[in-house]
Design an enzyme around this catalytic site. Sequence first.
Site, PDB file in Angstrom:
ATOM      1  N   CYS A 170       0.858  -1.448  -0.072  1.00 34.61           N
ATOM      2  CA  CYS A 170       0.085   0.162  -0.117  1.00 34.61           C
ATOM      3  C   CYS A 170       0.787   1.276  -0.108  1.00 34.61           C
ATOM      4  CB  CYS A 170      -0.906   0.069   1.216  1.00 34.61           C
ATOM      5  SG  CYS A 170      -1.062   1.340   2.287  1.00 34.61           S
ATOM      6  N   GLY A 171       0.676   2.091  -1.226  1.00 37.33           N
ATOM      7  CA  GLY A 171       1.510   3.114  -1.322  1.00 37.33           C
ATOM      8  C   GLY A 171       1.556   4.432   0.023  1.00 37.33           C
ATOM      9  N   HIS A 172       0.264   4.513   0.275  1.00 36.18           N
ATOM     10  CA  HIS A 172      -0.003   5.569   1.615  1.00 36.18           C
ATOM     11  C   HIS A 172       0.561   4.926   2.835  1.00 36.18           C
ATOM     12  CE1 HIS A 172      -2.723   7.852  -0.076  1.00 36.18           C
ATOM     13  NE2 HIS A 172      -3.787   7.212  -0.414  1.00 36.18           N
ATOM     14  N   CYS A 173       0.655   3.554   2.900  1.00 32.50           N
ATOM     15  CA  CYS A 173       1.459   2.784   4.075  1.00 32.50           C
ATOM     16  C   CYS A 173       3.154   3.184   3.846  1.00 32.50           C
ATOM     17  CB  CYS A 173       1.293   1.357   4.135  1.00 32.50           C
ATOM     18  SG  CYS A 173      -0.408   1.031   4.270  1.00 32.50           S
TER      19      CYS A 173
END
Length: 241
Positions: A58-61
Amino acid sequence: MLFARLPILLLTAVLLPSFVEAGLFYKNSSVKMLDAKSFKKVMRENQTSIVAFVAPWCGHCRNLAPEYEKVAKSFNSLVPLYAVDCDAEANKPLCGQQGVQGFPTVKLFPRGSQAPPIEYRGERASKALFSWAMGQIPHGIRRLKAKSDITKWVEQSSDKPHAILLNTSTKIPLLWKVIANKYSHRMKFGSFHDEGGSYFGSLELEDNSKSDNKVLFFAPGSADPVLYEGEYAARCTVDHR
Ligand SMILES: *[C@@H]1O[C@H](CO)[C@@H](O)[C@H](O)[C@H]1NC(C)=O
Ligand SMILES: *[C@@H]1O[C@H](CO)[C@@H](O)[C@H](O)[C@H]1NC(C)=O
Ligand SMILES: *[C@@H]1O[C@H](CO)[C@@H](O)[C@H](O)[C@H]1NC(C)=O
């Protein structure tokens, strides 16, 4: 005496075992990975902790990870930060139980499993998360305003020991909040802004410490304080970065 052991208990509690790496955080990270078993163990401690439920893809992670790491460093283990890899098959039931629907989901557990978690919905930046978390520690510390309040407060629940932090500042240090949260079932915690040390001076206690921070301890039912001469004052200086 319990109180003499407090810093040792606290230190033992904050030196947690390291868990395996999960893609977003290095092994040497201040953020420790949890699985179902270690999550349960962590929740048995009566302390405030933060858990990020993440997935490696996950990019936001990935964006959150360095910010999250900074928060962990700022708290210096006083409020531990954890992460759970929800992509791992074995962790899916845990993430399900926690109602995780999107990544990252960041939850603060105010007092282990003893209080419901609060989800963080603010900006994913270290400063915002840090100051939000600082305000969520349920320390229950009584702010005593006048010298006469101290005696009244000690008499109110004479079945319990009382500990007061005397400080020249009006702010309550993080370490005192963390200790109060952890041991609130065993003793009462207070804080008194002792301007110029006049209250402390009036007690005429022998004091060999150089620190301006004083911790006074009242045994159950006693109105006569003893000065606690432990490592507290030294540890107290690590808390504001
Ligand atoms: C942790 O490990 C990474 C990669 O091995 C390294 O780049 C980083 O400097 C290390 N950080 C600390 C604080 O040791
Ligand atoms: C946590 O607090 C509860 C009461 O609130 C107490 O019964 C329990 O022993 C505490 N656990 C630890 C590990 O201190
Ligand atoms: C008092 O509290 C402040 C704020 O939490 C803290 O930075 C400081 O170390 C404490 N001690 C003194 C002597 O002011």
